[in-house]
Scaffold this motif. Sequence first.
Motif, PDB file in Angstrom:
ATOM      1  N   UNK A  40       0.832  -1.203   0.000  1.00 19.00           N
ATOM      2  CA  UNK A  40       0.000   0.000   0.000  1.00 19.00           C
ATOM      3  C   UNK A  40       0.868   1.254   0.000  1.00 19.00           C
ATOM      4  N   UNK A  41       1.991   1.197   0.722  1.00 26.22           N
ATOM      5  CA  UNK A  41       2.897   2.342   0.771  1.00 26.22           C
ATOM      6  C   UNK A  41       3.423   2.667  -0.622  1.00 26.22           C
ATOM      7  N   UNK A  42       3.882   1.667  -1.343  1.00 22.46           N
ATOM      8  CA  UNK A  42       4.406   1.894  -2.693  1.00 22.46           C
ATOM      9  C   UNK A  42       3.301   2.423  -3.604  1.00 22.46           C
ATOM     10  N   UNK A  43       2.111   1.881  -3.471  1.00 18.25           N
ATOM     11  CA  UNK A  43       0.997   2.353  -4.299  1.00 18.25           C
ATOM     12  C   UNK A  43       0.664   3.806  -3.994  1.00 18.25           C
ATOM     13  N   UNK A  44       0.731   4.208  -2.738  1.00 19.20           N
ATOM     14  CA  UNK A  44       0.465   5.604  -2.376  1.00 19.20           C
ATOM     15  C   UNK A  44       1.567   6.523  -2.902  1.00 19.20           C
ATOM     16  N   UNK A  45       2.809   6.065  -2.872  1.00 22.86           N
ATOM     17  CA  UNK A  45       3.895   6.850  -3.455  1.00 22.86           C
ATOM     18  C   UNK A  45       3.704   6.977  -4.968  1.00 22.86           C
ATOM     19  N   UNK A  46       3.224   5.915  -5.601  1.00 19.57           N
ATOM     20  CA  UNK A  46       2.900   5.992  -7.028  1.00 19.57           C
ATOM     21  C   UNK A  46       1.768   6.994  -7.253  1.00 19.57           C
ATOM     22  N   UNK A  47       0.791   6.998  -6.359  1.00 21.71           N
ATOM     23  CA  UNK A  47      -0.299   7.962  -6.438  1.00 21.71           C
ATOM     24  C   UNK A  47       0.214   9.387  -6.303  1.00 21.71           C
ATOM     25  N   UNK A  48       1.203   9.594  -5.447  1.00 22.92           N
ATOM     26  CA  UNK A  48       1.814  10.906  -5.299  1.00 22.92           C
ATOM     27  C   UNK A  48       2.454  11.341  -6.613  1.00 22.92           C
ATOM     28  N   UNK A  49       3.185  10.439  -7.246  1.00 23.78           N
ATOM     29  CA  UNK A  49       3.802  10.750  -8.537  1.00 23.78           C
ATOM     30  C   UNK A  49       2.729  11.119  -9.564  1.00 23.78           C
ATOM     31  N   UNK A  50       1.644  10.348  -9.591  1.00 23.10           N
ATOM     32  CA  UNK A  50       0.556  10.662 -10.508  1.00 23.10           C
ATOM     33  C   UNK A  50      -0.053  12.017 -10.224  1.00 23.10           C
ATOM     34  N   UNK A  51      -0.226  12.337  -8.949  1.00 18.43           N
ATOM     35  CA  UNK A  51      -0.772  13.631  -8.562  1.00 18.43           C
ATOM     36  C   UNK A  51       0.134  14.779  -8.965  1.00 18.43           C
ATOM     37  N   UNK A  52       1.458  14.578  -8.798  1.00 12.73           N
ATOM     38  CA  UNK A  52       2.414  15.602  -9.222  1.00 12.73           C
ATOM     39  C   UNK A  52       2.343  15.797 -10.732  1.00 12.73           C
ATOM     40  N   UNK A  53       2.255  14.694 -11.461  1.00 14.22           N
ATOM     41  CA  UNK A  53       2.197  14.751 -12.928  1.00 14.22           C
ATOM     42  C   UNK A  53       0.933  15.455 -13.396  1.00 14.22           C
ATOM     43  N   UNK A  54      -0.175  15.205 -12.702  1.00 14.00           N
ATOM     44  CA  UNK A  54      -1.458  15.796 -13.084  1.00 14.00           C
ATOM     45  C   UNK A  54      -1.621  17.227 -12.586  1.00 14.00           C
ATOM     46  N   UNK A  55      -0.767  17.644 -11.657  1.00 15.32           N
ATOM     47  CA  UNK A  55      -0.929  18.966 -11.060  1.00 15.32           C
ATOM     48  C   UNK A  55      -2.161  19.041 -10.173  1.00 15.32           C
TER      49      UNK A  55
END
Length: 113
Positions: A44-59
């Motif tokens: 879950x931690x890795x998935x949330x970090x991936x979500x953070x990357x997606x959020x940064x990419x999407x602004x």
Amino acid sequence: MESQIQLWNEYLDSREENAALMPGLWAVKNALTEEIYKEGALSSKVKRLMGLVGGLRAGCTTCVIGQTQLAIAAGATNEEIFEAIGVGTAMSGTPGLAEAGRVIQLLKELGRL
């Protein structure tokens, strides 16, 4: 910069209101989120970090703040968060790095910096 915790809390309040207006849609969204972020081949931690990357990419401000807090709750260290910011910047350039300032502000507000 405004309080990232306050922005998150305002989002949570509006989410509850929106869920009351569109319960079917939110039920599906919540079920999807629960399924996607559960422990599996990736933690879950890795998935949330991936979500953070997606959020940064999407602004997506709400995504950045929320995924950072959820990654922390799943056990992410500051160093792991900073590496995720690096990946987000590599994928989105300076717009991702600019949005990453919210993560730094949030970590300060949480007493982690």
